[in-house]
Enzyme design. Structure first.
Site, PDB file in Angstrom:
ATOM      1  N   GLY A 283       0.388  -1.251   0.244  1.00 39.45           N
ATOM      2  CA  GLY A 283      -0.229  -0.236  -0.045  1.00 39.45           C
ATOM      3  C   GLY A 283       1.247   1.006   0.083  1.00 39.45           C
ATOM      4  NE  ARG A 284      -2.850   4.910   2.280  1.00 41.10           N
ATOM      5  CZ  ARG A 284      -4.012   5.428   2.674  1.00 41.10           C
ATOM      6  NH1 ARG A 284      -4.521   6.507   2.369  1.00 41.10           N
ATOM      7  NH2 ARG A 284      -4.252   4.873   3.725  1.00 41.10           N
ATOM      8  NE  ARG A 305      -5.819  -5.707  -0.625  1.00 40.56           N
ATOM      9  CZ  ARG A 305      -6.562  -4.824  -0.349  1.00 40.56           C
ATOM     10  NH1 ARG A 305      -8.015  -4.667  -0.525  1.00 40.56           N
ATOM     11  NH2 ARG A 305      -6.398  -3.428  -0.562  1.00 40.56           N
ATOM     12  NE  ARG A 366      -2.877  -0.247  14.433  1.00 40.00           N
ATOM     13  CZ  ARG A 366      -2.363   1.218  13.810  1.00 40.00           C
ATOM     14  NH1 ARG A 366      -0.899   0.400  13.555  1.00 40.00           N
ATOM     15  NH2 ARG A 366      -3.325   2.198  13.800  1.00 40.00           N
ATOM     16  CD  GLU A 395      -0.200  -0.535  20.720  1.00 37.19           C
ATOM     17  OE1 GLU A 395      -0.959   0.939  20.604  1.00 37.19           O
ATOM     18  OE2 GLU A 395       0.799  -0.871  20.206  1.00 37.19           O
ATOM     19  CG  HIS A 415       1.785   2.522  18.445  1.00 39.54           C
ATOM     20  ND1 HIS A 415       0.555   1.902  18.847  1.00 39.54           N
ATOM     21  CD2 HIS A 415       1.987   3.071  17.327  1.00 39.54           C
ATOM     22  CE1 HIS A 415       0.337   1.876  16.960  1.00 39.54           C
ATOM     23  NE2 HIS A 415       0.515   2.450  16.306  1.00 39.54           N
TER      24      HIS A 415
END
Length: 458
Positions: A283-284, A305, A366, A395, A415
């Site tokens: 993705g980005r 995908r 994640r 978290e 994080h």
């Protein structure tokens, strides 16, 4: 001797708003004394849990204009005739319009001329009842220092710096809030809490929203505005990903710690050039990290995908023949997917077991992308040989006995992928624009349009 017993302290900001910080007497005094020497920025006192910033009240002339508009329906021509006459009345229309206190409703020809009306923000200013905004989980009291925070000048803003999960505490804190700002997924907003917040009308945040009960929001007439920032990657997260890669393969945390103990060189690291970087999820952010790998002379291999694999081929990157081959062959595997039902646990114990004993797994996306407990067990078994992690199943992670924190072959950060001032200003400019749009009566980036009808009738 002067005795002071201050429970709260009110200070004035350079933009005219009032800051109220609730703190102990000692810290309040220290805060006040420090502020005397600073004319532009005011640092928060130690242990500050809450910061409240009041807007400056509307001027008398602005109030006169708002009351005039509210008296009866006003046409645009009537408004121009009455308020574009001469100073000091002339600038009031322009100021009120640019401040989103009024809106121009399009007409339908001579029989239905354009009308001027008050926005929700204009009604709040007229009633001297500013729209209340609460912001949760601003751990380092950062948001009020961002340039984009000026967008919230018309609002009554309360910023909470601690993290709270107790529904009773949250319900008490947010009982008077009309707008709630969330920082990513730090606090869950579910039905039991929403049912106790009758004044809440808008949740403004950015990106995905698995932590929000959208159905319950809709039932309670709460609009959720969440900009998905299409085609805008988080460069901060991509940079941290690469920092973790380098930190792990060159043993930077261990080498730094050893040098501070007086030891000189404690091991031999690895070079990235010529190795294979696996990007799982193109993705980005994955695309940006792939570019970093290419710049470092790595061979980039993608698994994702089918549509994403096609994009990767078009960008000149190799695509693994299968998921199994991807984990078998890559020296570094970096995860870059959103956590949704389809991706939860997508990395299995079997996938990790296929990795080389010298390989590195990096997760700045994640924790839920990996099957629960699988990473710890895989590291104990020696495949992969290393991990670099910025995200956790629970978290904030404050338990030093967490197994990942005790492993010498794991680099852990709390994080902080998106936690830079530049990224904050970019993200919160969008979040605050959503609040301004709501206050102007035209919500944007709404993910639950069914809530608009109930919110407009509230």
């Amino acid at each position: 001797m002067l005795e002071l017993n201050i429970a709260s302290l009110m200070l004035y900001t350079p933009r005219g708003g009032r800051i109220i910080g609730q703190c102990g007497a000692e810290h309040a005094v220290r805060y006040y004394l420090k502020s005397l020497a600073w004319d532009r920025e005011i640092a928060p006192p130690l242990n500050l849990r809450m910061r409240r910033i009041h807007p400056s009240p509307a001027t008398a002339l602005t109030l006169e204009f708002l009351n005039w508009v509210a008296e009866r329906p006003r046409t645009y021509e009537e408004t121009m005739a009455a308020w574009r006459t001469a100073c000091p009345r002339m600038p009031v229309w322009e100021d009120a319009n640019s401040a989103r206190l009024v809106t121009l409703l399009a007409g339908g020809g001579e029989s239905m001329p354009g009308r001027v009306g008050l926005t929700p923000l204009g009604r709040a200013a007229r009633e001297r009842r500013p729209i209340t905004v609460s912001i949760l989980d601003d751990y380092f009291d950062t948001l009020h220092t961002l340039p984009c925070f000026a967008k919230l000048a018309p609002f009554d803003v309360t910023i909470w710096n601690d993290h709270v999960e107790d529904v009773d505490v949250l319900a008490d804190r947010l009982q008077d809030s009309e707008v709630l700002v969330l920082i990513r997924e730090r606090t869950k907003i579910q039905a039991p809490l929403l049912g106790r917040l009758p004044k809440l009308r808008l949740i403004s945040q950015r990106s995905v929203y698995p932590h929000i009960d959208i159905h319950a929001c809709t039932q309670n007439g709460v609009i959720v505005s969440s900009d998905q920032h299409a085609d805008t990657p988080s460069y901060a997260a991509a940079e941290l990903t690469w920092a973790l890669v380098l930190a792990a393969v060159r043993q930077i945390p261990e080498q730094v710690a050893a040098l501070r103990r007086g030891a000189w060189q404690i091991g031999v690291g690895s070079t990235l050039r010529g190795k294979t970087l696996g990007i799982y999820g193109y993705g980005r952010i994955g695309k940006v990290v792939a570019g970093y790998g290419k710049a470092f002379g790595m061979n980039v291999c993608v698994w994702a995908r089918e549509t994403a694999r096609t994009r990767a081929r078009e960008d000149g990157y190799a695509v693994a023949p299968s998921k199994e081959a991807f984990f078998d062959e890559c020296d570094v595997v970096s995860l870059h997917m959103r956590l949704v039902d389809a991706t939860r646990g997508i990395v299995t114990a079997a996938d990790l077991g296929r990795m080389k004993p010298t390989a590195l797994l990096v997760n700045t996306s994640r924790a839920g992308l990996i099957a629960p407990g699988a990473l710890v067990e895989a590291l104990r078994a020696g495949r992969p040989g290393m991990a670099a992690v910025d995200v956790y199943e629970q978290e904030p992670l404050t338990d030093p006995s967490h197994p990942l924190l005790g492993m010498a072959n794991v680099v852990c950060t709390p994080h902080i992928g998106y936690v830079t001032s530049d990224e904050y200003d970019l993200q919160f400019a969008d979040i605050f624009d959503q609040i301004l749009a709501y206050a102007a009566g035209t919500p944007i980036n709404v993910v639950n349009p069914a809530a608009l009808a109930s919110a407009s009738g509230a």
